[in-house]
Design a protein around this motif. Sequence first.
Motif, PDB file in Angstrom:
ATOM      1  N   PRO A 194      40.139 -22.176 -23.811  1.00 20.41           N
ATOM      2  CA  PRO A 194      39.187 -20.863 -24.092  1.00 20.41           C
ATOM      3  C   PRO A 194      37.641 -21.058 -23.722  1.00 20.41           C
ATOM      4  O   PRO A 194      37.174 -22.209 -24.017  1.00 20.41           O
ATOM      5  N   LYS A 195      36.972 -20.272 -23.094  1.00 20.16           N
ATOM      6  CA  LYS A 195      35.701 -20.444 -22.868  1.00 20.16           C
ATOM      7  C   LYS A 195      34.851 -19.913 -23.710  1.00 20.16           C
ATOM      8  O   LYS A 195      34.564 -18.499 -23.760  1.00 20.16           O
ATOM      9  N   ARG A 196      34.252 -20.699 -24.438  1.00 22.22           N
ATOM     10  CA  ARG A 196      33.283 -20.127 -25.761  1.00 22.22           C
ATOM     11  C   ARG A 196      32.056 -20.113 -24.975  1.00 22.22           C
ATOM     12  O   ARG A 196      31.060 -19.098 -25.666  1.00 22.22           O
ATOM     13  N   PHE A 197      31.562 -20.847 -24.157  1.00 17.75           N
ATOM     14  CA  PHE A 197      30.553 -20.437 -23.455  1.00 17.75           C
ATOM     15  C   PHE A 197      30.527 -21.036 -21.891  1.00 17.75           C
ATOM     16  O   PHE A 197      31.148 -21.563 -21.418  1.00 17.75           O
ATOM     17  N   GLY A 198      29.997 -20.042 -21.128  1.00 15.16           N
ATOM     18  CA  GLY A 198      29.859 -20.020 -19.498  1.00 15.16           C
ATOM     19  C   GLY A 198      28.501 -20.010 -18.850  1.00 15.16           C
ATOM     20  O   GLY A 198      27.618 -19.320 -19.398  1.00 15.16           O
ATOM     21  N   TYR A 199      28.468 -20.985 -18.020  1.00 16.64           N
ATOM     22  CA  TYR A 199      27.141 -20.858 -17.171  1.00 16.64           C
ATOM     23  C   TYR A 199      27.694 -20.297 -15.624  1.00 16.64           C
ATOM     24  O   TYR A 199      28.682 -20.891 -15.253  1.00 16.64           O
ATOM     25  N   VAL A 200      27.031 -19.496 -14.985  1.00 14.48           N
ATOM     26  CA  VAL A 200      26.954 -19.278 -13.731  1.00 14.48           C
ATOM     27  C   VAL A 200      25.710 -19.045 -13.091  1.00 14.48           C
ATOM     28  O   VAL A 200      24.941 -18.458 -13.548  1.00 14.48           O
ATOM     29  N   GLY A 201      25.538 -19.382 -11.957  1.00 11.19           N
ATOM     30  CA  GLY A 201      24.420 -19.550 -11.164  1.00 11.19           C
ATOM     31  C   GLY A 201      24.713 -19.050  -9.689  1.00 11.19           C
ATOM     32  O   GLY A 201      25.635 -19.286  -8.987  1.00 11.19           O
ATOM     33  N   LEU A 202      23.887 -18.205  -9.044  1.00 13.00           N
ATOM     34  CA  LEU A 202      23.880 -18.104  -7.737  1.00 13.00           C
ATOM     35  C   LEU A 202      22.293 -18.035  -7.144  1.00 13.00           C
ATOM     36  O   LEU A 202      21.177 -17.562  -7.430  1.00 13.00           O
ATOM     37  N   TYR A 203      22.514 -18.838  -6.102  1.00 12.63           N
ATOM     38  CA  TYR A 203      21.357 -19.445  -5.264  1.00 12.63           C
ATOM     39  C   TYR A 203      21.338 -18.813  -3.747  1.00 12.63           C
ATOM     40  O   TYR A 203      22.246 -18.250  -3.501  1.00 12.63           O
ATOM     41  N   SER A 204      20.085 -19.363  -3.361  1.00 13.87           N
ATOM     42  CA  SER A 204      19.912 -19.020  -2.083  1.00 13.87           C
ATOM     43  C   SER A 204      21.107 -19.424  -0.986  1.00 13.87           C
ATOM     44  O   SER A 204      21.705 -19.908  -1.002  1.00 13.87           O
ATOM     45  N   LEU A 205      21.188 -18.337   0.067  1.00 20.42           N
ATOM     46  CA  LEU A 205      22.196 -18.393   1.029  1.00 20.42           C
ATOM     47  C   LEU A 205      23.632 -18.516   0.380  1.00 20.42           C
ATOM     48  O   LEU A 205      24.575 -18.761   0.831  1.00 20.42           O
TER      49      LEU A 205
END
Length: 590
Positions: free
Chosen positions: A408-419
Motif C-alpha cells: 500500500p502506498k501511504r506516501f508517494g513522490y513524483v517529479g517531472l523535470y526538464s526534457l
Amino acid sequence: MGQRHQVFVVARVAAKAPNQLEPPPTPRYRCVGAYHHQWCYGRLPLMATKRFMSLIKQNDNAEIIREELRVLQGLSLEDDKIPEVPCPYTLFLVASAWCYDLEIQYASGVSFDNGVLDANMGSNEGDNNDGITVIDITEPTKPTYCFVSVEGLEASDDAVPLSAEQYVRAYYPAPRINMEAEEDAEQRLYAQRSEEDVKEKIDALRNEPVMSLYVLAEAWPAEYKSSDAFPAEDLAPASTPNVFPSLADLSLKPAVEYAIQTDDTTELEELIWMPGKANLIKSALRDQDPFPDSGLSLLTRIVQHDVGSAKTADLSGFLLSDIQILSLLAEVEDVEQLKLSHNPNITVDGLRQVLSITPKLRRLVLLDTCISDEQIYELIANNSELFHTLEELIHPGLLSWQNPARYPKRFGYVGLYSLGRVASASLAVFTPATLVQCLTDHLSVIADLLPHQGYSYFASSLIPRAIFSSAVRGEGEPWGERRVHCFPSRPEAPFDGQGWLFADLWDDFTAGNRYGFVAKDSEGAWKIYDLAAFLSQMALEGRPAPSEPAIKKLEAIFADLQSKKEAKLWTDEEFARFMQNFTMFDKRYR
C-alpha cells in the motif's frame, strides 16, 4: 559512448543441492549482485566503493544484508545458478552508492532497473571500458575490495586484484620529479591540487583490506586462476571467541535450565547487572523451544536492562508466543525500537496487538518470521492508524525488487523535470519527521543548482528512491552512514487516493517550477497543501510532529526555491495538467 564500469558483490555461501539425497555443497564464493554504470572511472570507483562500504558497515544495514545472505544459503539451485537479483536490498545500496552522494551533491547514472545485471554473469562479460569493482560482503562490517582490469586497463593487463592506488594511478600517474622545472605556475598548481585529491581518495581506502586472488578464482573459476588454497582461518565462524569461557560461564546454561524447570529465576536475575552475564543468559534462553512461561520474568529483566538510552528491545531469536511478547512489552517502558526477527511463532494478529500497545515505537524489525508479504500489506491497508508513529518497518515485503510496488502506498513522490525526465518513489509507512528530512535532502540540492547542473542531477530516477529510503538521522549523523530501511518501488499508478503525495516540477528553461503536498478530500477531489497546512493535517491524523529546527530548515528551503527558482504552490489546473504529463512520460521511460 561512456566510461563503462561494472560492480560485483560476492559472498561465501552454500546453497542446497537440488537433489536432497546429495550432500550439501561446500560453501564457496559466488556473485550475489551485479550492477552496470555507464560513466565511472578514475577516482569515481574509489569514491563509490568507500560510500558502499560505509553503508554496509552501519549495523542496522548489515543486519538486513546478513538476512539476505542467510536466505540465499537455503536455496536449491538448478544448474548451479542463483536468482538474477538474489540480494535486492544489497544491490540497491550498491546503486545508491555508485549513483548519488548528497554530501558533495554528486549524481550520475539513469535508473536502478537499467543498471541491474544478472548475478550469474562472468566478471568480464559486461560492456566495459574501465575495469570492474569487486566487494566481498560475507561479513558486511568487515568487507574486502579490489579492482580488476578486465579489458586491458593501463594499470595491468593481468586479471589480478588491484588496490585503490594501483587502479587510480592508471589514470593519474604519480607526478614526475622534475615537474616544477617543466611546467608553468598555473599548470603546477593544477597538478598539485589534482595529486592532493587523488591521494585523498586513495587514503580513504587505505585501511580497507584488498581482496585476495583466491576469492576471484572461487567466484569465477573460468576467468581467474589461483594456486593458493582457501585459508583455513577464513573457514572458521566469524564469531569464534579468542579465549575460552570460564567455568562459571560454562555453568550458566545448566543453571538457566534448572531455574526454568524449578520456576525460580530470582538468583539469575541478580546476575544480569554483572558484565557479560546478560549475553550468556540470553544465549541459553534462545535455545528454549518452546519458550517456557517460567523464563519470561528472567527475559523481561534482561530486556529492561538492555533497553538503555537507545530504547531498543531486541527479542530476535527468542521463540516467544504472541501472548508472551505482549506480556513482556507491557513491562518495558518507552520502547522506540523493537526487533522481533527469527521467530516463527509471532502472528499478524499478535503484531496488530504489539503495535496497539507501543505508541512510541519508531522502528520495527520483522526479518525471518511467518508473517507473509500479503499479510503485512493487508495490515497496513486496513489498519493504517497503527503505523502512524512508525518511521521504519523492516520486512522482506518492503525490501524486494518489485515494480510496480505491491505494498500500500501511504506516501508517494513524483517529479517531472526538464526534457520529460521523471522520477517517483513510494513508502508504505512514514512519519512527518521522515518526510521533512527527505524533502530537505532533496530540495536543498535543487535550490542550489545552477541551470547547467540540472541535467546531470535530474538524469537519474534513482535519486528520489535513495533519498526516501533513508531513516531519520540524528544530530551530526552523516548522510554516508545513514540507515536504509526500505527499498522504495516506483509505483505503477503514482497516486491511488489513499495517502499523501508530494509532487514537484522543475524546468531549467522556464519559470514554471511548482511543488506541493496533495491528497484527496472526502469527495474524491484533489486538494493541495503547503508545508504548514500539511503538518496540520498530520497532527489531525495523530502522527508525531517533526522537531521545530527541522521544520524551520525546510521552510527556509521553500523560501529559497521561491526566490531562486520562482517556485510556487500548485494550482488545481496546473496540477491536473502535471499529472497527465507525468503519466505520459512515466509510461514512455519504463
